[in-house]
Design a protein around this motif. Structure first.
Motif: not given
Length: 613
Positions: A262-265, A280-288, A293-295, A321-326
């Motif tokens: 989502c590229r959110g904080v 971790a992003c709970d909404v996107c259900e991913v860990t990273f 370089a973009e983290s 807020t997710k402008d990269h998502i087309r």
């Protein structure tokens, strides 16, 4: 000119969620013809928080609970609480939103915005709202409230057109007319210190004026690179002002961990020492991790002693807020959905929500293409700018399909741009990384210097005299590195290692360094060789400072063996960087190679003789 959509036509393309489609509901459909292009209107429609604020909609608050987003508001003084279902949209074309209410006048509200181009600079905006009332009182309230909203849309779209035509900011609200006496006194004192630091006075005054009276929606999270472009000012100079302003208490700095989806904080830290190796992003259900370089992104906030800037929202505004998502579209099991998004040339990533496997679309002008994207498989395909995209959920669970730009926004200020800036290292010398964090900082240009004949110098002059000569040459090199927007990462014996975000800046620094220690100089016997290499690096903790590590650093150090006094050995990655060849045109360069048993093949290198003109 096409006729406006009817309710039946709109709902055929954007049907109600099947769970609520048969429940009795109220419906409204309005059409507004706005004298602006779709490209001009989309960012304003997508930013529904700012749009709702202009409409006079009540403030909303959102929080995450067990991976679901809950919203609350008090329109007319009545408490409303709902689950914010992830939105569906195709950028530039339409948006769907669903809210499932636990409290308030409604059980469900379904909203759709459709943008239809009519002429080059004219767009029809079709706005649909449907609501399932909770009870009779709710039905009365909704019957009164939504028609009034139509008048607000009419007013706002007229304001949008006039503001854009007059090149005025859209939907901007001024800040407080007067700050407290204490805040004003602090601003005066801070301004004096910033001016005394020999910063650009116009930028200092512009920043202070904006902080004093700017819109809180813009001030809450300040992106310096975005602000420099909005103001049309030098990015580097504005960053210098922001860093000094942080040191003096006008701003606060924030190191933000960014979700790769989502590229959110996902978390904020006051300094790099607060960064963690994993996020971790709970909404996107991913860990990273911090290994891309973009983290991490660095932003700024107004210091609360100057002005309290609240984070106020009037809608979740997912497409903004997710402008990269087309494209974002939920598809039920066994369902197929066909879309035709308009895409700019470039590379796009395809993924399903919660999964970390990806497909890709390479969009090119003049290409045709139909894309079948099954949830169970990956796609890699070259298509045109308006492809037919078939989303196929061939699984037994609902899936959210996401098509997003693979390239990240270049508005973000990344750690490498700070760590490779001498002014940052001087002002924030206490900053460090946690010992378990290896922070990817993207491409850096690494410069190494070496004193030619240093062994003989120590033998001839003795350690004390040689040390003083080395110390003096450090004192002369440091300002030259800073002048060209670089930073000295560390000294190694009688050598320095410096870093630059821009390869051309590093090349110019080499020229200045060799000019300072020219063979004609008589007050110093120091002569240098220099090597340069550009590539990805990671930042790590060294003692209490921030050091750079990786193959890029190692190769730059090795290339010194190819240079003599007054020469620079620069790798192909530096030579091919933007602007370097043009700047070096007419200089004396020769092709050489660096060979090593540790490398699969020799590395092509340009050897530049700086003293030869």
């Amino acid at each position: 000119m096409s006729a406006p959509l009817t309710v039946e036509q709109l709902l055929a393309a954007h049907p109600w969620p099947v769970e609520y489609a048969t429940q009795p509901r109220l419906e409204w459909l309005w059409h507004f013809e706005v004298p602006l292009s779709v490209e001009q209107l989309w960012p304003l429609i997508a930013d529904s928080s700012r749009l709702n604020r202009a409409l006079g909609v009540a403030e909303m608050k959102f929080e995450e609970r067990a991976g679901r987003r809950w919203g609350t508001s008090r329109p007319g003084g009545v408490h409303h609480e709902w689950v914010e279902v992830p939105w569906n949209w195709v950028a530039g074309e339409w948006i769907e939103s669903v809210r499932l209410y636990e409290k308030g006048f409604s059980k469900v509200v379904f909203g759709v915005f459709v943008l239809t181009p009519l002429e080059v600079s004219k767009t029809r905006v079709s706005v649909y709202f449907g609501a399932v009332p909770r009870h009779f009182v709710g039905k009365l309230a909704l019957s009164y409230g939504f028609p009034a909203l139509q008048k607000d849309f009419t007013r706002v779209f007229a304001e949008v057109a006039s503001q854009l035509n007059a090149l005025q900011p859209v939907f901007q609200l001024p800040g407080p007319e007067v700050l407290s006496a204490e805040a004003e006194a602090r601003l005066v004192a801070i301004r004096s210190k910033l001016v005394a630091a020999q910063l650009d006075v116009k930028l200092v005054d512009q920043l202070i004026s904006w902080i004093r009276s700017g819109d809180e929606a813009d001030l809450f999270r300040i992106q310096i690179r975005e602000r420099a472009r909005a103001w049309g000012v030098d990015e580097y100079e504005l960053l210098r002002v922001a860093l000094h302003a942080t040191r003096e208490g006008l701003l606060r700095i924030s190191w933000d961990l960014i979700c790769p989806h989502c590229r959110g904080v996902t978390s904020e830290a006051k300094g790099p020492d607060g960064l963690t190796a994993k996020g971790a992003c709970d909404v996107c259900e991913v860990t990273f991790g911090t290994d891309t370089a973009e983290s991490v992104e660095i932003t700024f906030h107004v210091h609360p002693s100057i002005r309290e800037v609240a984070h106020r929202t009037f809608c979740s505004a997912e497409p903004a807020t997710k402008d990269h998502i087309r494209v974002q579209r939920d598809v039920k099991p066994t369902q197929q959905v066909v879309l035709s998004p308009k895409l700019a040339p470039g590379t796009y990533r395809l993924r399903l929500h919660g999964r970390e496997t990806y497909g890709f679309l390479d969009v090119r002008e003049g290409r045709n293409g139909e894309v079948q994207w099954p949830a169970s498989g990956l796609v890699r395909q070259e298509v045109g700018t308006h492809p037919k995209l078939e989303l196929i959920n061939d699984t037994d669970a609902p899936q959210r399909f996401v098509l997003e730009a693979a390239r990240w926004s270049d508005h973000a200020l990344r750690p490498g741009q700070l760590f490779s800036l001498q002014e940052y290292r001087d002002l924030f010398s206490e900053d460090y990384l946690a010992s378990d964090v290896q922070l990817a900082i993207g491409e850096q240009t690494i410069l190494f210097t070496d004193i030619v004949g240093s062994t003989a110098m120590y033998a001839a002059r003795g350690d004390p005299a040689a040390f003083m000569e080395v110390k003096r040459h450090f004192e002369e090199i440091f300002p030259l590195v800073a002048k060209h927007r670089g930073a000295v990462v560390k000294t190694i014996g009688d050598a320095i290692m410096a870093a630059f975000s821009d390869p051309l800046d590093a090349v110019k620094a080499c020229d200045d360094i060799h000019a300072r220690f020219h063979h004609s100089r008589t007050d110093s016997a120091t002569r240098l060789r220099i090597s340069l290499n550009t590539g990805p690096c990671i930042a790590v903790k060294l003692n209490t400072g921030v050091d750079y590590f990786g193959q890029t650093v190692n190769l730059s150090a090795k290339l010194q063996s190819l240079a003599e006094a007054g020469e620079v050995a620069l790798s192909a990655s530096v030579w091919n960087a933007r602007g370097v060849q043009a700047w070096l045109a007419g200089r004396k360069l020769e092709d050489v190679e660096y060979a090593s048993k540790a490398l699969a093949a020799p590395v092509p290198v340009k050897r530049w003789s700086c003293w030869v003109r």
